[in-house]
Structures are given as C-alpha cells and as structure tokens.
Design a protein around this motif. Structure first.
Motif, PDB file in Angstrom:
ATOM      1  N   ARG A 189       0.835  -1.199   0.000  1.00 49.41           N
ATOM      2  CA  ARG A 189       0.000   0.000   0.000  1.00 49.41           C
ATOM      3  C   ARG A 189       0.869   1.247   0.000  1.00 49.41           C
ATOM      4  O   ARG A 189       1.805   1.360   0.780  1.00 49.41           O
ATOM      5  CB  ARG A 189      -0.941  -0.004   1.198  1.00 49.41           C
ATOM      6  CG  ARG A 189      -1.863  -1.212   1.197  1.00 49.41           C
ATOM      7  CD  ARG A 189      -2.885  -1.183   2.320  1.00 49.41           C
ATOM      8  NE  ARG A 189      -3.575  -2.466   2.369  1.00 49.41           N
ATOM      9  CZ  ARG A 189      -4.605  -2.788   1.604  1.00 49.41           C
ATOM     10  NH1 ARG A 189      -5.070  -1.898   0.739  1.00 49.41           N
ATOM     11  NH2 ARG A 189      -5.161  -3.976   1.688  1.00 49.41           N
ATOM     12  N   GLU A 216     -10.647  -9.679   1.568  1.00 50.83           N
ATOM     13  CA  GLU A 216      -9.402  -9.021   1.996  1.00 50.83           C
ATOM     14  C   GLU A 216      -9.217  -9.222   3.501  1.00 50.83           C
ATOM     15  O   GLU A 216      -9.206  -8.278   4.303  1.00 50.83           O
ATOM     16  CB  GLU A 216      -9.423  -7.551   1.605  1.00 50.83           C
ATOM     17  CG  GLU A 216      -9.471  -7.363   0.092  1.00 50.83           C
ATOM     18  CD  GLU A 216      -9.299  -5.915  -0.334  1.00 50.83           C
ATOM     19  OE1 GLU A 216      -9.336  -5.009   0.525  1.00 50.83           O
ATOM     20  OE2 GLU A 216      -9.126  -5.693  -1.554  1.00 50.83           O
ATOM     21  N   ASP A 240     -10.041   1.804  -0.134  1.00 54.56           N
ATOM     22  CA  ASP A 240      -9.885   0.486   0.474  1.00 54.56           C
ATOM     23  C   ASP A 240     -10.625   0.283   1.785  1.00 54.56           C
ATOM     24  O   ASP A 240     -10.665  -0.840   2.288  1.00 54.56           O
ATOM     25  CB  ASP A 240      -8.398   0.217   0.737  1.00 54.56           C
ATOM     26  CG  ASP A 240      -7.552   0.320  -0.517  1.00 54.56           C
ATOM     27  OD1 ASP A 240      -7.993  -0.187  -1.564  1.00 54.56           O
ATOM     28  OD2 ASP A 240      -6.461   0.923  -0.452  1.00 54.56           O
ATOM     29  N   TRP A 246      -6.058  -7.602   5.232  1.00 54.64           N
ATOM     30  CA  TRP A 246      -6.250  -6.161   5.430  1.00 54.64           C
ATOM     31  C   TRP A 246      -7.188  -5.922   6.613  1.00 54.64           C
ATOM     32  O   TRP A 246      -6.946  -5.055   7.456  1.00 54.64           O
ATOM     33  CB  TRP A 246      -6.799  -5.557   4.147  1.00 54.64           C
ATOM     34  CG  TRP A 246      -7.153  -4.111   4.133  1.00 54.64           C
ATOM     35  CD1 TRP A 246      -8.319  -3.575   3.650  1.00 54.64           C
ATOM     36  CD2 TRP A 246      -6.365  -2.979   4.544  1.00 54.64           C
ATOM     37  NE1 TRP A 246      -8.299  -2.203   3.742  1.00 54.64           N
ATOM     38  CE2 TRP A 246      -7.112  -1.804   4.296  1.00 54.64           C
ATOM     39  CE3 TRP A 246      -5.091  -2.850   5.112  1.00 54.64           C
ATOM     40  CZ2 TRP A 246      -6.642  -0.524   4.587  1.00 54.64           C
ATOM     41  CZ3 TRP A 246      -4.622  -1.576   5.416  1.00 54.64           C
ATOM     42  CH2 TRP A 246      -5.384  -0.430   5.150  1.00 54.64           C
TER      43      TRP A 246
END
Length: 305
Positions: A38, A254, A104, A257
């Motif tokens: 990221r 995800e 995100d 994350w």
C-alpha cells in the motif's frame, strides 16, 4: 455509514483473526492479492457528513483514519461520494476494467453490515433525546424523567424522528405517535446535514425534542449557537434497539487487510476513545441484552446518514 444511527446517515460478520501483523514493523500479507503493498491509506467517505467525515478532514472518522495512516507510515487519500443508497457499490466495490479500486476502507459501518467485510467494533453508541430549552423540560435528566411527564404535556410536544429509525418504534411503544414529526433519513439534497437541520428547527420552535443517533445528536448540540440544547441518552428496551456497535469495513476476501485494521483498533483504543470523546460521542461499554428490533433499522438511520 457513521451517520447517526438518523444519520443522513445514516448507520453497521464474523471476527476471524487469520494472521497477526506487527504494525510497528513490516506487515506480512497473506498474499499479494489479499494485501498488496500500500502506498496510501485510501478512505471511501462522504465529503459532507459531519460529525463523521467532511471535505476538510475534520470529522472523527477522518481523525481516526489519519491516526491509522500515521501508524502505518502512509499518507491519507480519499475517494468521495454522497453517503446514500449505493454508497458501498460506488466506492469500496467500484472498479473499472483494468483499473484499481479507488479506495480500500469505510471508517464507520454497523458491525453486522452485510455489504462489505466488517472489522471488529471500535465503539458502541446509542440514540439520544435532544431537548430544546424553554419547553417545560428543564427538569428532564433521563429517559425516565421524560416518560414520566404528564400525559397532556407529552401529547403537546413535537418530537422529531427519522423515518425507519428506532425512534419511530419508541414513539409507538410509548403511545406518542401523534406527537411525532417525521424527517427523512436520506435527504435528496446531499448538502442538507441532518444535525444542522434539526438544530435550526429546535431553535425556531418547529420541534421541541428530537430522537437522534448519538454522534449526530451531540453534533446538533454543538451546531446550535443561539440555543442551549441538551442530550439525554436513550436505553434499549424490548422491541426497541437504541445501542449499536460500529466497525470499519473492507472488501470481501481481503482478510489480511481486515486483520491489519483490527490490530490497529486493538493497539490504539485509548487514542480512538480520546477522539470520540472530543466529539462528544455517547459511548456504551456494556450493551443491554434484550429481544430487540432488527439491526436493519440502524442501517437506515446511522449508516445511510
């Protein structure tokens, strides 16, 4: 999709912990696809949804995003869209062929919100009564005080409630439907902020009391420059759920994350609590366990703010 419980709006999943991340050092992703490298902490947000988010980054969700970005050593980037129906589809899940997702994470959703993958909750709040002065309600310090008012006094009050919110169920439960003044949860004008609208109507005398999602209720009090509004917390009761857990949300799949965000939540609880306190967010540490109404109510009232 903060929003107040009302809130505009708004509004809310398993808590699987798959990997531990050492956020003070390098975070090892489960896979390149799950947790890519990221370059920024990219937030999906409404540019005009105080006290949660705004274009200047002055909402409490903005402040928490900045805190997390600093912990990760990343700049904050935002992708904005009015928080209405389709918000998640047009932000977190929006992807053109050959392009990357524009953001995100959503910083405020109900903990059981089904349109994305929620993290563990980071605060629990409740609905409140926002009371105008000079209405014969100066002695009301609790929900019990309010409901103990003489029936003719209660019948003469104008009580604002947002449609499809727990406030409507509360009025019905206590035989106050005729005192209700309905407001739209989702105003078609994205520049019309619920807290500011209610503050104006309380100040003008158009309404006497408002039932609002706690964070928006506190914001309403701060917006009322010429009138001393007060906030009285409301407690959940059988058939009426007022308190809700709020989480953050990432895309389905995800999981690494999500785990990284959950670790940030765990390691920065004191800082998060301090930010929420600065904004006057009513916090509940122990939920009331009762047979309560559907969480769908808060999705409309707090997330679709």
């Amino acid at each position: 999709m903060t929003r107040s419980p009302s809130s505009r709006s708004w509004l809310r999943a398993s808590l699987c912990l798959l990997l531990a991340f050492a956020l003070g050092g390098a975070a090892m992703p489960a896979s390149a696809e799950d947790a890519p490298s990221r370059k920024a902490f990219r937030v999906c947000k409404d540019p005009n949804n105080p006290p949660f988010t705004d274009a200047r980054g002055e909402g409490f969700e903005d402040k928490i995003a900045a805190l997390f970005a600093a912990k990760l050593g990343l700049p904050v980037e935002t992708y904005t869209f009015p928080q209405r129906l389709g918000f998640v589809r047009n932000t977190l899940r929006y992807k053109l062929p050959g392009k990357d997702y524009p953001c995100d994470i959503v910083m405020g959703v109900p903990a059981d919100f089904g349109q994305l993958l929620p993290t563990k909750p980071y605060y629990r709040s409740t609905y409140v009564l926002v009371i105008a002065p000079g209405k014969g309600l100066d002695g009301v310090r609790s929900e019990e005080d309010f409901l103990a008012l003489p029936p003719d006094k209660l019948a003469g009050l104008k009580i604002a409630v947002f449609d499809r919110s727990p406030g409507s169920a509360w009025l019905a439960r206590h035989n106050l439907v005729d005192s209700g003044v309905p407001y739209k949860t989702m105003n078609p004008n994205p520049d019309e902020v619920p807290g500011e609208l209610i503050a104006r109507d309380l100040a003008s005398g158009a309404i006497d009391v408002a039932v609002m999602w706690g964070p928006i209720g506190s914001y309403t009090v701060r917006q009322a420059k010429d009138i001393a509004l007060r906030v009285v917390p409301l407690a959940s009761e059988p058939g009426v759920k007022f308190d809700y857990e709020m989480a953050m949300g990432v895309r389905f799949g995800e999981k690494a994350w999500k785990q990284q965000i959950e670790t940030l939540i765990e390691e920065n609880q004191a800082e998060i609590a301090n930010i929420l306190k600065q904004y006057g967010v009513p916090l509940i540490t122990q939920p009331v366990v009762l047979p309560l109404a559907s969480p769908e109510l808060v999705r409309q009232a707090a997330v679709s703010r």
